[in-house]
Design a protein around this motif. Structure first.
Motif, PDB file in Angstrom:
ATOM      1  N   VAL A  57       0.861  -1.175   0.000  1.00  0.00           N
ATOM      2  CA  VAL A  57       0.000   0.000   0.000  1.00  0.00           C
ATOM      3  C   VAL A  57       0.899   1.227   0.000  1.00  0.00           C
ATOM      4  CG1 VAL A  57      -1.784   1.300   1.229  1.00  0.00           C
ATOM      5  CG2 VAL A  57      -1.810  -1.210   1.276  1.00  0.00           C
ATOM      6  N   TYR A  58       0.601   2.161  -0.899  1.00  0.00           N
ATOM      7  CA  TYR A  58       1.358   3.398  -1.052  1.00  0.00           C
ATOM      8  C   TYR A  58       0.423   4.583  -0.876  1.00  0.00           C
ATOM      9  CZ  TYR A  58       4.522   0.197  -3.449  1.00  0.00           C
ATOM     10  OH  TYR A  58       5.331  -0.864  -3.761  1.00  0.00           O
ATOM     11  N   ASN A  59       0.978   5.756  -0.565  1.00  0.00           N
ATOM     12  CA  ASN A  59       0.161   6.958  -0.621  1.00  0.00           C
ATOM     13  C   ASN A  59       0.344   7.590  -1.993  1.00  0.00           C
ATOM     14  OD1 ASN A  59       2.561   8.464  -0.467  1.00  0.00           O
ATOM     15  ND2 ASN A  59       2.239   9.047   1.659  1.00  0.00           N
ATOM     16  N   THR A  60      -0.354   8.676  -2.248  1.00  0.00           N
ATOM     17  CA  THR A  60      -0.312   9.287  -3.573  1.00  0.00           C
ATOM     18  C   THR A  60       1.040   9.917  -3.887  1.00  0.00           C
ATOM     19  OG1 THR A  60      -1.348  11.268  -2.652  1.00  0.00           O
ATOM     20  CG2 THR A  60      -2.794   9.686  -3.758  1.00  0.00           C
ATOM     21  N   ASP A  61       1.898  10.108  -2.873  1.00  0.00           N
ATOM     22  CA  ASP A  61       3.254  10.609  -3.104  1.00  0.00           C
ATOM     23  C   ASP A  61       4.225   9.485  -3.449  1.00  0.00           C
ATOM     24  OD1 ASP A  61       2.517  13.239  -2.596  1.00  0.00           O
ATOM     25  OD2 ASP A  61       2.959  13.068  -0.451  1.00  0.00           O
ATOM     26  N   GLY A  62       3.739   8.238  -3.424  1.00  0.00           N
ATOM     27  CA  GLY A  62       4.580   7.089  -3.732  1.00  0.00           C
ATOM     28  C   GLY A  62       5.277   6.490  -2.523  1.00  0.00           C
ATOM     29  N   ASP A  63       4.988   7.016  -1.318  1.00  0.00           N
ATOM     30  CA  ASP A  63       5.587   6.458  -0.100  1.00  0.00           C
ATOM     31  C   ASP A  63       4.953   5.108   0.220  1.00  0.00           C
ATOM     32  OD1 ASP A  63       7.087   8.840   0.360  1.00  0.00           O
ATOM     33  OD2 ASP A  63       5.320   9.761   1.300  1.00  0.00           O
ATOM     34  N   HIS A  64       5.779   4.127   0.535  1.00  0.00           N
ATOM     35  CA  HIS A  64       5.283   2.812   0.936  1.00  0.00           C
ATOM     36  C   HIS A  64       4.771   2.928   2.368  1.00  0.00           C
ATOM     37  CE1 HIS A  64       5.649  -1.339   2.483  1.00  0.00           C
ATOM     38  NE2 HIS A  64       5.127  -1.613   1.297  1.00  0.00           N
ATOM     39  N   LEU A  65       3.488   2.626   2.582  1.00  0.00           N
ATOM     40  CA  LEU A  65       2.886   2.735   3.909  1.00  0.00           C
ATOM     41  C   LEU A  65       2.858   1.410   4.657  1.00  0.00           C
ATOM     42  CD1 LEU A  65      -0.190   4.998   3.075  1.00  0.00           C
ATOM     43  CD2 LEU A  65       2.041   5.695   3.987  1.00  0.00           C
ATOM     44  N   GLY A  66       2.682   0.331   3.949  1.00  0.00           N
ATOM     45  CA  GLY A  66       2.558  -0.970   4.590  1.00  0.00           C
ATOM     46  C   GLY A  66       2.073  -1.977   3.564  1.00  0.00           C
ATOM     47  N   HIS A  67       1.375  -2.998   4.060  1.00  0.00           N
ATOM     48  CA  HIS A  67       0.803  -3.991   3.159  1.00  0.00           C
ATOM     49  C   HIS A  67      -0.537  -4.465   3.698  1.00  0.00           C
ATOM     50  CE1 HIS A  67       2.828  -6.628   6.074  1.00  0.00           C
ATOM     51  NE2 HIS A  67       1.895  -7.488   5.766  1.00  0.00           N
ATOM     52  N   ILE A  68      -1.333  -5.043   2.820  1.00  0.00           N
ATOM     53  CA  ILE A  68      -2.639  -5.551   3.222  1.00  0.00           C
ATOM     54  C   ILE A  68      -2.424  -6.800   4.067  1.00  0.00           C
ATOM     55  CG2 ILE A  68      -4.872  -6.466   2.473  1.00  0.00           C
ATOM     56  CD1 ILE A  68      -4.473  -3.512   1.723  1.00  0.00           C
ATOM     57  N   HIS A  69      -2.932  -6.763   5.275  1.00  0.00           N
ATOM     58  CA  HIS A  69      -2.820  -7.875   6.214  1.00  0.00           C
ATOM     59  C   HIS A  69      -4.050  -8.783   6.124  1.00  0.00           C
ATOM     60  CE1 HIS A  69      -2.086 -10.043   9.927  1.00  0.00           C
ATOM     61  NE2 HIS A  69      -3.292  -9.695  10.337  1.00  0.00           N
ATOM     62  N   ASP A  70      -5.217  -8.157   5.982  1.00  0.00           N
ATOM     63  CA  ASP A  70      -6.452  -8.934   5.996  1.00  0.00           C
ATOM     64  C   ASP A  70      -7.571  -8.098   5.381  1.00  0.00           C
ATOM     65  OD1 ASP A  70      -8.157 -11.069   6.514  1.00  0.00           O
ATOM     66  OD2 ASP A  70      -7.782 -11.090   8.664  1.00  0.00           O
ATOM     67  N   LEU A  71      -8.719  -8.703   5.195  1.00  0.00           N
ATOM     68  CA  LEU A  71      -9.897  -8.016   4.689  1.00  0.00           C
ATOM     69  C   LEU A  71     -11.055  -8.241   5.647  1.00  0.00           C
ATOM     70  CD1 LEU A  71      -9.731  -9.133   0.942  1.00  0.00           C
ATOM     71  CD2 LEU A  71      -8.957  -6.963   1.910  1.00  0.00           C
ATOM     72  N   VAL A  72     -11.940  -7.256   5.742  1.00  0.00           N
ATOM     73  CA  VAL A  72     -13.161  -7.385   6.538  1.00  0.00           C
ATOM     74  C   VAL A  72     -14.323  -7.391   5.554  1.00  0.00           C
ATOM     75  CG1 VAL A  72     -14.631  -6.299   8.282  1.00  0.00           C
ATOM     76  CG2 VAL A  72     -12.140  -6.197   8.515  1.00  0.00           C
ATOM     77  N   LEU A  73     -15.128  -8.440   5.641  1.00  0.00           N
ATOM     78  CA  LEU A  73     -16.263  -8.621   4.729  1.00  0.00           C
ATOM     79  C   LEU A  73     -17.575  -8.398   5.465  1.00  0.00           C
ATOM     80  CD1 LEU A  73     -15.128 -12.012   3.148  1.00  0.00           C
ATOM     81  CD2 LEU A  73     -14.667  -9.720   2.296  1.00  0.00           C
TER      82      LEU A  73
END
Length: 123
Positions: free
Chosen positions: A26-42
């Motif tokens: 996951v990145y922000n619009t400036d291209g900075d790496h913020l993290g990664h998807i760990h899970d999803l909530v359905l």
């Protein structure tokens, strides 16, 4: 089914298996790496993805925090091979989050708190 399709497109151009979303950057619009998807909530009743849980910070799982992001705030960017969200690192530090092993109750109030925080990003 997936063995002949290394890109995972066998479920359709705009679809992806949930197992493939986990771990996506996951990145922000400036291209900075913020993290990664760990899970999803359905949604239990409608089956739709409500939130992506993004891991942020920490090292080797120590000190890692989880940030629920409304699914609508994420846009997939093929160039980066990850999702992009319109939030800065400083804003993310103020966002609703929880520590590993301390998952919240996914009640209406918690969902409202998340949605209210991110609402400007996806209105």
């Amino acid at each position: 089914m997936g063995t002949d399709d290394p890109a995972g497109t066998s479920v359709g151009v705009d679809n992806i298996e949930a197992s493939r979303v986990s771990g996506t950057a996951v990145y922000n619009t400036d291209g900075d790496h913020l993290g990664h998807i760990h899970d999803l909530v359905l949604g239990k009743r409608d089956g739709k993805v409500k939130y992506a849980i993004m891991s942020f910070g920490g090292f080797l799982g120590i000190g890692e925090e989880y940030h629920p992001l409304p699914w609508e705030t994420l846009k997939y960017d093929e160039r980066q091979g990850g999702y992009v969200v319109g939030i800065t690192i400083d804003q993310l530090r103020e966002a609703p989050r929880y520590a590993a092993g301390a998952a919240p109750d996914w009640d209406l109030e918690y969902g409202r708190r998340i949605d209210d925080f991110y609402r400007p990003a996806y209105i």
